[in-house]
Design a protein around this motif. Structure first.
Motif, PDB file in Angstrom:
ATOM      1  N   TYR A   4     -13.677   7.522  -7.290  1.00 36.27           N
ATOM      2  CA  TYR A   4     -12.204   7.419  -7.422  1.00 36.27           C
ATOM      3  C   TYR A   4     -12.654   5.867  -8.002  1.00 36.27           C
ATOM      4  CZ  TYR A   4     -13.470   2.976  -4.348  1.00 36.27           C
ATOM      5  OH  TYR A   4     -14.313   2.218  -3.300  1.00 36.27           O
ATOM      6  N   MET A  59       1.106  -1.283  -0.459  1.00 36.86           N
ATOM      7  CA  MET A  59      -0.011   0.354   0.043  1.00 36.86           C
ATOM      8  C   MET A  59       0.885   0.537  -0.028  1.00 36.86           C
ATOM      9  SD  MET A  59      -2.777  -1.942   3.209  1.00 36.86           S
ATOM     10  CE  MET A  59      -4.173  -0.172   2.661  1.00 36.86           C
ATOM     11  N   MET A  70     -10.767   4.752   0.112  1.00 33.23           N
ATOM     12  CA  MET A  70     -10.962   5.827  -0.544  1.00 33.23           C
ATOM     13  C   MET A  70     -11.821   7.032  -0.870  1.00 33.23           C
ATOM     14  SD  MET A  70      -7.965   5.620  -1.225  1.00 33.23           S
ATOM     15  CE  MET A  70      -7.099   6.783  -2.733  1.00 33.23           C
ATOM     16  N   LEU A  75      -5.809   3.895  -7.942  1.00 35.33           N
ATOM     17  CA  LEU A  75      -7.094   3.948  -7.512  1.00 35.33           C
ATOM     18  C   LEU A  75      -6.994   5.688  -8.036  1.00 35.33           C
ATOM     19  CD1 LEU A  75      -7.353   2.282  -3.857  1.00 35.33           C
ATOM     20  CD2 LEU A  75      -8.990   1.883  -5.956  1.00 35.33           C
ATOM     21  N   VAL A  79      -2.734  -0.093  -4.353  1.00 37.61           N
ATOM     22  CA  VAL A  79      -2.975  -0.339  -3.050  1.00 37.61           C
ATOM     23  C   VAL A  79      -3.131  -1.991  -3.656  1.00 37.61           C
ATOM     24  CG1 VAL A  79      -5.193  -0.745  -3.469  1.00 37.61           C
ATOM     25  CG2 VAL A  79      -4.121  -1.896  -1.710  1.00 37.61           C
ATOM     26  N   THR A 105      -1.161   7.360  -0.309  1.00 35.79           N
ATOM     27  CA  THR A 105      -2.760   7.381  -0.344  1.00 35.79           C
ATOM     28  C   THR A 105      -3.015   6.499   0.546  1.00 35.79           C
ATOM     29  OG1 THR A 105      -1.630   9.098  -2.397  1.00 35.79           O
ATOM     30  CG2 THR A 105      -3.718   8.314  -1.497  1.00 35.79           C
ATOM     31  N   THR A 106      -2.776   5.304  -0.266  1.00 36.82           N
ATOM     32  CA  THR A 106      -3.703   4.897   0.250  1.00 36.82           C
ATOM     33  C   THR A 106      -3.759   4.249   2.324  1.00 36.82           C
ATOM     34  OG1 THR A 106      -2.774   2.720  -0.366  1.00 36.82           O
ATOM     35  CG2 THR A 106      -4.264   3.631  -1.810  1.00 36.82           C
ATOM     36  N   ALA A 163      -9.018  -1.367   1.824  1.00 34.86           N
ATOM     37  CA  ALA A 163      -8.649  -0.348   1.112  1.00 34.86           C
ATOM     38  C   ALA A 163      -8.919   0.654   0.263  1.00 34.86           C
ATOM     39  CB  ALA A 163      -7.106  -0.714   0.703  1.00 34.86           C
ATOM     40  N   CYS A 201      -7.889   9.161  -8.020  1.00 31.65           N
ATOM     41  CA  CYS A 201      -9.269  10.146  -7.394  1.00 31.65           C
ATOM     42  C   CYS A 201      -9.735  11.443  -8.120  1.00 31.65           C
ATOM     43  CB  CYS A 201      -8.955  10.435  -6.321  1.00 31.65           C
ATOM     44  SG  CYS A 201      -8.173   9.182  -5.097  1.00 31.65           S
ATOM     45  N   GLY A 203      -4.202   6.841  -5.720  1.00 26.78           N
ATOM     46  CA  GLY A 203      -4.461   5.838  -4.768  1.00 26.78           C
ATOM     47  C   GLY A 203      -3.063   4.285  -5.389  1.00 26.78           C
TER      48      GLY A 203
END
Ligand SMILES: Cc1cc2nc3c(=O)[nH]c(=O)nc-3n(C[C@H](O)[C@@H](O)[C@H](O)COP(=O)(O)OP(=O)(O)OC[C@H]3O[C@@H](n4cnc5c(N)ncnc54)[C@H](O)[C@@H]3O)c2cc1C
Ligand SMILES: Cc1cc2nc3c(=O)[nH]c(=O)nc-3n(C[C@H](O)[C@H](O)[C@H](O)COP(=O)(O)OP(=O)(O)OC[C@H]3O[C@@H](n4cnc5c(N)ncnc54)[C@H](O)[C@@H]3O)c2cc1C
Lengths: 482, 410
Positions: free
Chosen positions: A334, A251, A327, A378, A367, A254-255, A323, A380, A365
């Protein structure tokens, strides 16, 4: 969709199992990929295989398309309804048919939830290995269709390694039994191609799964790193040391922050964390655990947490599995991307994603299942900001091209579905796709079973296919000739 | 005379199952394979694919061969991405050669079917054949991640890729695995690999009867032991274990296995490190390298003891004898059967009758023409046969590839 056809369905399976009300149908207009929406012509909720067959036969006779739906958690639009078709919702077919501990098998209907399988056999000391993060809310039928993975697939394999047999309704309504309870069945490996076919070959009505005994010993540890490069190198070193942990998950900052905000797993505030789980025989786990600690130290890992008990282990995994959903704490919307790279290319691809984050101005992010090289960036964005949703989609596509550049794949577990059908020509040539179509037409010559998914069509994608790339084995350049 | 595809007239030395092929082609490239198939298609010739030729006698009787396509010149390891634990090989390379190359980085393609010095990667894939360490690592279908194949019409296609996790598109590579050359010619394949273990230990446990033997195996696994191979074999009846890991681990587990044997009334012996290879070669040869009919039987694990005691009675009463070795936990059994042919055929059909569909199968692999005439080598494949036939028809509409010899008789 004609009212007469819906009447016909009600005749055949009873009005109680048919949803024709337009507002009720809205419930089913998308799966987990909410950017794609389409209201089905009608939805049916069968309880028995005979009802499924009756619906499929009616569709076959009338030339009406149909789409199977499990729990609708899919992230590629695989269960996106056909506006003029029947949506076959499998959630009522959720019986556990047979628990067979002496043979280490369980037979379930497709609507049974993934985690429910493990719950059923936990008292006997067994579990079902594939563990998608969505395991509380996704169905075995959906897992089979997507060949779903999870954190522990690094060592134990994906859904395809754990499904031994299936009962399925063919697109003409014929009932077939593919594979079985034994580990091998003579004949072509139809099961191998049915798993992961995203609901485009048949409607699955029963599934036979392999169960695993709980390992004697499990150790989970987590370490922080000051850069994703260091964390990525640590992953490579683990593999190079000849260790195949049950899981290696990564990860990024951010996550980590999102997970902290949502479920407070107590992760260190770092550029990256790695979660490694070892399982097996006590002596082996202990020896490998020492090796992993040394590898973390060599790559400047810090803040090492070792789960002392099941509660702490549970907390670490809760942080990881929450996770995606977490978000939502840091961004209004996201987009979950799913791409794969050769695991040795992690640091380099993560750097490109970092650069893309800066260039696009959108937070990304990360993960992912680091041991498998399966990335889940991810992206956003804020729907309220004009154009951001489109930008996010472009950014997500750009990341896929990074994956393909290094010989990777368009998807590691979420599937092609409606979302990535038009990307397929970037990974496969015309002849490759035509060969897959041979399978498709062998099962479904009329093309009624979940049409417009998986394959690029001019109707979906226009006439301009993406650039074809050479086979990854040649193109990747990472191939070392021996 | 050789042409560009290494095509020449068949000679007595090329005979397969006693049949001399009209032509033999030995292409050196993917393009050569494609041209060979396109040409055969145009000429209306049937093509039999041959890797090491170790298993060509398997399957139904061969009537005639127009073109024998040998993969022997496709013998490269194309890439070993050791950092990713994956490799791509051409199909005509032998398993032994492949693993020799991969060992440079202490990795291997974790398959150990018999006759590895001759069996090719393509042949092993096409038969989905595996050996004792299937217990830990799985069969070829579990390790394949990508493939290049040439279809019967000469078109070349790819499936999968080079990454270990990948769900893009249909898994055509898995469909070709176990297809006995009936859907296409495998040109190259990509696999996930395993690290070579630091150490290995072998334990041989003699036990009084099948029920006790299976009970011992189950107990061993429930105590958390993690063998790489867990074989059951006759005669004498025994369980054979191979542990592969760090040295301290294999030793500890081997000792535990020996101690546990006593509590089951068995006698366990830990082999000397140097004696292991020889032991495993002999284990394999007793079934595969000697004359006799080869059967592959798969049953449900809980039925293993009763299947074995039935087998004892059913063979004895018919004047047949057998040698068996197989994976106990998976309940995959390889048998070599000798005795009167009609009795063998009767045994196969009675065994099949005892197994309801999906709960086990008996396939005749290697057999004399006489036995093949008396029994269906595949047995029933159940209600999916029509679908299989349709897949075959779509991939090979003119029935060019190994006609009649695909799984289930395709
Ligand atoms: C007489 C005999 C003795 C044997 N002895 C032993 C033994 O001692 N130990 C042992 O375990 N095993 C033995 N075997 C089995 C053999 O070793 C297999 O395990 C091996 O995997 C087959 O590989 P091959 O390259 O020889 O394939 P082949 O025998 O050449 O071919 C097997 C099948 O695969 C197909 N095929 C081959 N290559 C391709 C390709 N590139 N693309 C598509 N289809 C292909 C063929 O058409 C055929 O249907 C024996 C078999 C026989 C018949
Ligand atoms: C928060 C979150 C986390 C996730 N994490 C993971 C993860 O870690 N790993 C992972 O692999 N996926 C993950 N997913 C994706 C998703 O959960 C899986 O793809 C899951 O297998 C879908 O199951 P479902 O029951 O929701 O299927 P649906 O979304 O309803 O359907 C998925 C596909 O399966 C087909 N299908 C469903 N049932 C049948 C049937 N009976 N017969 C034939 N076809 C059928 C549908 O047609 C469709 O193509 C995640 C999703 C979310 C929302």
């Amino acid at each position: 969709m004609t009212p007469e056809f819906i009447d016909e369905l009600e005749q055949r399976i009873g009005s109680e199992a048919v949803v024709r009300d337009q507002s009720e149908l809205l419930t089913y207009e998308s799966d987990g990929l909410v950017s794609h929406r389409s209201r089905p012509g009608v939805a049916v909720l069968p309880r028995t295989v005979e009802q499924v067959r009756a619906v499929v036969r009616a569709c076959h006779e009338a030339g009406v398309p149909f789409v199977a739906r499990g729990q609708g958690t899919g992230l590629s639009g695989g269960a996106l309804p056909h506006p003029d078709g029947v949506l076959i919702v499998m959630t009522r077919m959720n019986r556990v048919v047979e628990i067979d501990i002496p043979n280490e098998r369980i037979t379930v209907e497709p609507g049974v939830m993934n985690l429910e399988v493990t719950r059923q056999v936990t008292p006997h000391g067994y579990y079902y290995a594939p563990d998608p993060s969505s395991q509380v809310i996704c169905s075995i039928g959906g897992n089979l269709a997507e060949n779903s993975g999870g954190a522990h697939c690094l060592k134990y394999g994906f859904t395809v390694h754990h499904v031994l047999g299936a009962e399925a309704v063919m697109p003409d309504g014929t009932l077939v039994h593919v594979g079985g309870l034994a580990v091998d069945s003579p004949g072509l490996d139809l099961l191998g191609v049915l798993v992961g076919s995203e609901g485009t070959l048949a409607v699955v009505t029963k599934v036979m799964l392999r169960l695993l005994r709980r390992p004697e010993s499990v150790r989970t540890l987590l370490a922080a790193f000051d850069s994703t490069d260091n964390a990525g190198n640590a992953v490579s070193d683990v593999i190079a040391a000849g260790i195949i942990p049950a899981a290696i998950e990564m990860m990024d900052r951010t996550t980590i922050r999102a997970a902290e905000a949502a479920v407070q797993p107590g992760f260190p505030d770092a550029e990256a964390v790695l979660i490694v789980e070892l399982d097996g025989h006590e002596a082996e786990v202990a020896a490998q655990f020492e090796q992993i600690e040394a590898i973390f130290a060599k790559n400047q890992g810090w803040g090492v947490q070792v789960a002392r008990d099941d509660a702490q282990r549970g907390r670490i995994w809760m942080g990881r599995k929450a996770a995606f959903a977490a978000m939502g704490r840091v961004s209004p919307s996201y987009y979950v991307q799913d791409g794969v790279i050769p695991r040795s290319r992690l640091p380099e691809v993560l750097r490109r994603i970092r650069q893309l984050e800066q260039d696009s101005g959108l937070t990304i992010g990360n993960v992912f299942h680091a041991g498998d090289g399966n990335l889940h960036p991810l992206v956003c964005y804020d729907d309220a900001v004009e154009g951001q949703a489109e930008l996010a989609e472009r950014v997500a596509s750009e990341i896929l091209s990074y994956c393909l550049d290094v010989g990777g794949s368009l998807t590691g577990e979420h599937g092609i579905g409606a979302d990535k059908a038009c990307h397929m020509p970037k990974m496969f040539g015309d002849d490759d796709l035509a060969t897959m179509q041979l399978v498709r037409v062998a099962f479904d010559p009329e093309g009624l079973c979940n049409p417009d998914k998986l394959f690029p069509t001019p109707r979906l994608c226009g006439e301009v296919p993406g650039p074809y790339r050479a086979h990854p084995a040649e193109a990747a350049g990472l191939a070392e000739r021996v | 005379m050789h042409d560009a595809e290494g095509r020449r007239t068949g000679a007595a030395a090329d005979a397969v199952d006693g049949v001399v092929p009209r032509w033999v082609a030995e292409p050196a490239s993917q393009e050569g394979v494609a041209r060979t198939l396109a040409q055969a298609g145009a000429d209306g010739h049937a093509v039999l694919v041959q890797g090491g030729g170790t298993k060509l006698g398997w399957g139904p009787r061969l009537e005639s061969v127009d073109v024998l396509l040998k993969t022997g010149r496709l013998n490269e390891v194309v890439a070993h991405r050791h950092g990713d634990l994956t490799a791509t090989t051409q199909s005509g390379i032998t398993l032994a050669e492949t693993n020799e190359r991969l060992s440079a980085h202490r990795q291997w393609l974790a398959l150990d079917p018999p006759d590895r010095a001759r069996a090719t990667v393509g042949g092993i894939l096409a038969t989905n054949d595996a050996g004792p360490r299937r217990h830990r690592h799985g069969a070829p279908r579990d390790l394949i991640i990508g493939m290049t194949l040439v279809r019967a019409d000469g078109v070349t296609a790819q499936s999968g890729g080079i990454v270990v996790k990948n769900v893009a598109g249909y898994d055509v590579a898995r469909l070709l695995t176990g297809s006995f050359g009936s859907l296409g010619v495998i040109v190259d394949a990509t696999f996930k690999l395993a690290p070579l273990a630091e150490a290995s230990s072998t334990v041989v446990v003699e036990l009084p009867d099948a029920k006790v033997a299976v009970g011992y195996a189950v107990d061993l696994l429930s105590r958390g032991l993690t063998p790489a191979a867990l074989e059951i074999a006759t005669d004498p009846l025994r369980v054979v274990l191979k542990f592969e890991s760090l040295e301290s681990v294999t030793e500890a587990q081997a000792e535990e296995a020996v101690t546990l044997a006593e509590t089951h009334g068995g006698l366990g012996q830990l082999l000397e490190v140097d004696a292991q290879n020889e032991f495993w070669t002999a284990h394999e040869r007793r079934v595969f390298a000697e004359d006799g009919t080869l059967l592959k039987a798969v049953v449900l694990p809980a039925n293993l003891p009763s299947s074995l005691s039935w087998l004892d009675e059913a063979t004895a009463s018919r004047g047949l004898s057998y040698v068996l070795a197989g994976q106990a936990a998976l309940s995959v059994l390889h048998l070599r059967l000798t005795g009167p042919v009609e009795k063998q055929a009767a045994l196969v059909s009675e065994w099949r009758e005892r197994l309801t569909l999906g709960r086990g199968s008996v396939v005749v692999r290697r057999a004399t023409a006489e036995l093949k005439a008396l029994t269906d080598v595949w047995g029933s494949v159940g209600d999916t046969f029509e679908v299989m036939r349709e897949v075959k028809r779509r991939f090979d509409p003119r029935a060019t590839l190994n006609p009649g010899r695909g799984p289930g008789g395709l």
